[in-house]
Design an enzyme around this catalytic site. Structure first.
Site, mmCIF file in Angstrom:
data_model
loop_
_atom_site.group_PDB
_atom_site.id
_atom_site.type_symbol
_atom_site.label_atom_id
_atom_site.label_comp_id
_atom_site.label_asym_id
_atom_site.label_seq_id
_atom_site.Cartn_x
_atom_site.Cartn_y
_atom_site.Cartn_z
ATOM 1 N N GLY A 1 0.837 -1.187 0.000
ATOM 2 C CA GLY A 1 0.000 0.000 0.000
ATOM 3 C C GLY A 1 0.877 1.243 0.000
ATOM 4 O O GLY A 1 0.393 2.360 0.067
ATOM 5 N N ASN A 2 2.206 1.032 -0.088
ATOM 6 C CA ASN A 2 3.169 2.126 -0.026
ATOM 7 C C ASN A 2 3.408 2.669 -1.440
ATOM 8 O O ASN A 2 4.071 2.028 -2.252
ATOM 9 C CB ASN A 2 4.476 1.600 0.594
ATOM 10 C CG ASN A 2 5.529 2.683 0.762
ATOM 11 O OD1 ASN A 2 5.679 3.544 -0.088
ATOM 12 N ND2 ASN A 2 6.268 2.614 1.856
ATOM 13 N N GLY B 1 5.268 5.033 -2.495
ATOM 14 C CA GLY B 1 6.687 5.258 -2.787
ATOM 15 C C GLY B 1 7.335 4.013 -3.368
ATOM 16 O O GLY B 1 8.099 4.080 -4.338
ATOM 17 N N LYS B 2 7.009 2.856 -2.782
ATOM 18 C CA LYS B 2 7.551 1.590 -3.299
ATOM 19 C C LYS B 2 6.992 1.285 -4.684
ATOM 20 O O LYS B 2 7.708 0.819 -5.570
ATOM 21 C CB LYS B 2 7.220 0.440 -2.335
ATOM 22 C CG LYS B 2 7.981 0.473 -1.028
ATOM 23 C CD LYS B 2 7.638 -0.747 -0.193
ATOM 24 C CE LYS B 2 8.370 -0.731 1.143
ATOM 25 N NZ LYS B 2 8.085 -1.936 1.947
ATOM 26 N N ASP C 1 9.651 -6.988 1.692
ATOM 27 C CA ASP C 1 9.701 -6.561 3.081
ATOM 28 C C ASP C 1 11.078 -5.955 3.246
ATOM 29 O O ASP C 1 12.085 -6.559 2.885
ATOM 30 C CB ASP C 1 9.494 -7.719 4.058
ATOM 31 C CG ASP C 1 9.140 -7.183 5.445
ATOM 32 O OD1 ASP C 1 8.144 -6.447 5.551
ATOM 33 O OD2 ASP C 1 9.858 -7.482 6.412
ATOM 34 N N PHE D 1 11.787 8.342 0.475
ATOM 35 C CA PHE D 1 10.751 8.310 1.505
ATOM 36 C C PHE D 1 11.298 7.549 2.705
ATOM 37 O O PHE D 1 12.419 7.055 2.682
ATOM 38 C CB PHE D 1 9.470 7.643 0.966
ATOM 39 C CG PHE D 1 9.686 6.236 0.452
ATOM 40 C CD1 PHE D 1 9.483 5.140 1.271
ATOM 41 C CD2 PHE D 1 10.103 6.010 -0.854
ATOM 42 C CE1 PHE D 1 9.696 3.845 0.808
ATOM 43 C CE2 PHE D 1 10.303 4.714 -1.335
ATOM 44 C CZ PHE D 1 10.106 3.634 -0.503
ATOM 45 N N GLY D 2 10.503 7.479 3.750
ATOM 46 C CA GLY D 2 10.900 6.676 4.908
ATOM 47 C C GLY D 2 12.169 7.189 5.580
ATOM 48 O O GLY D 2 12.286 8.363 5.930
ATOM 49 N N TYR D 3 13.138 6.275 5.722
ATOM 50 C CA TYR D 3 14.369 6.598 6.443
ATOM 51 C C TYR D 3 15.470 7.159 5.528
ATOM 52 O O TYR D 3 16.591 7.375 5.982
ATOM 53 C CB TYR D 3 14.886 5.341 7.164
ATOM 54 C CG TYR D 3 13.929 4.815 8.207
ATOM 55 C CD1 TYR D 3 13.836 5.411 9.469
ATOM 56 C CD2 TYR D 3 13.093 3.729 7.930
ATOM 57 C CE1 TYR D 3 12.943 4.944 10.421
ATOM 58 C CE2 TYR D 3 12.193 3.255 8.879
ATOM 59 C CZ TYR D 3 12.120 3.859 10.118
ATOM 60 O OH TYR D 3 11.238 3.400 11.055
ATOM 61 N N ARG E 1 16.477 -2.065 -2.730
ATOM 62 C CA ARG E 1 15.331 -2.530 -3.507
ATOM 63 C C ARG E 1 15.710 -2.742 -4.973
ATOM 64 O O ARG E 1 15.300 -3.694 -5.610
ATOM 65 C CB ARG E 1 14.166 -1.549 -3.368
ATOM 66 C CG ARG E 1 12.839 -2.109 -3.857
ATOM 67 C CD ARG E 1 11.642 -1.266 -3.411
ATOM 68 N NE ARG E 1 11.473 -1.334 -1.972
ATOM 69 C CZ ARG E 1 11.732 -0.337 -1.137
ATOM 70 N NH1 ARG E 1 12.151 0.823 -1.589
ATOM 71 N NH2 ARG E 1 11.573 -0.492 0.165
#
Length: 200
Positions: free
Chosen positions: A11-12, A14-15, A71, A154-156, A183
């Site tokens: 549901g992300n 950005g990914k 993940d 995004f994220g970290y 990724r």
């Protein structure tokens, strides 16, 4: 040549965007949101790999399609590899990453650069409709930054410093990040598997 359909169990957004940038020429990529899927997946695995497989298999069973799931997480050695597999849930799932990042920096205040080893880890699982599952792993090594920098990614990303680049991954352009990211590495490995399987 028509593109193959590939469902990405996340549901992300950005990914999803990163996947489309890297795989969009070969596949029509659909997120769970695109398909109107609202499946509650309990990520109770103890490793990135276990959680990726859980997600891929759950969505494959719901759609009957080939499904990719990842993940991934951020590990800081000084914090005993926290937040690790709990990266998305660290301090609460709805907590903004600006707050998560600030808390990690605070917990590591005064820690010298030699003790700030950190990495992004990504495991991608592909669940095929026949029940077979393949996984690949990508790792990007670096350091925990001393301050958050950069609004890309995004994220970290803003607190992950890449010594060889002299910047955080939040300061990289998307194509630069995809070329070296955890990724990106895992996706390229997965594409090789899909090509061998004739799924590309």
């Amino acid at each position: 040549m028509s593109k193959k359909k590939l469902v990405f169990a996340t549901g992300n957004q950005g990914k999803v965007n990163e996947f489309k940038q890297m795989l969009g020429e070969q596949y029509d990529i659909y997120s769970m949101k695109d398909l109107g899927l609202d499946i509650e997946i309990v990520e109770d695995g103890k490793t990135f790999e276990e959680n990726a497989i859980l997600k891929a298999e759950a969505v494959m069973k719901a759609t009957g399609e080939m499904v990719l799931a990842d993940d991934s997480g951020f590990e800081v050695d000084y914090l005993n590899k926290e937040p690790g597999i709990y990266s998305a849930r660290y301090l609460g799932e709805d907590t903004p990453y600006s707050i998560k990042n600030a808390e990690i920096l605070k917990r590591c205040k005064g820690v010298p650069i030699e003790q700030r080893d950190a990495r992004f880890v990504c495991v991608i699982a592909c669940a095929y409709p026949d029940g077979k599952v393949e996984t690949t792993t990508g790792i990007m090594e670096g350091k925990l930054a001393f301050e958050a920098k950069g609004s890309n990614g995004f994220g970290y990303d803003p607190i992950f410093y890449l010594p060889e680049r002299g910047c955080t991954s939040g300061e990289l352009l998307p194509e630069e990040k995809n070329a070296i990211s955890h990724r990106g590495i895992a996706i390229r490995k997965m594409v090789q598997i899909l090509q061998k399987e004739g799924a590309v």
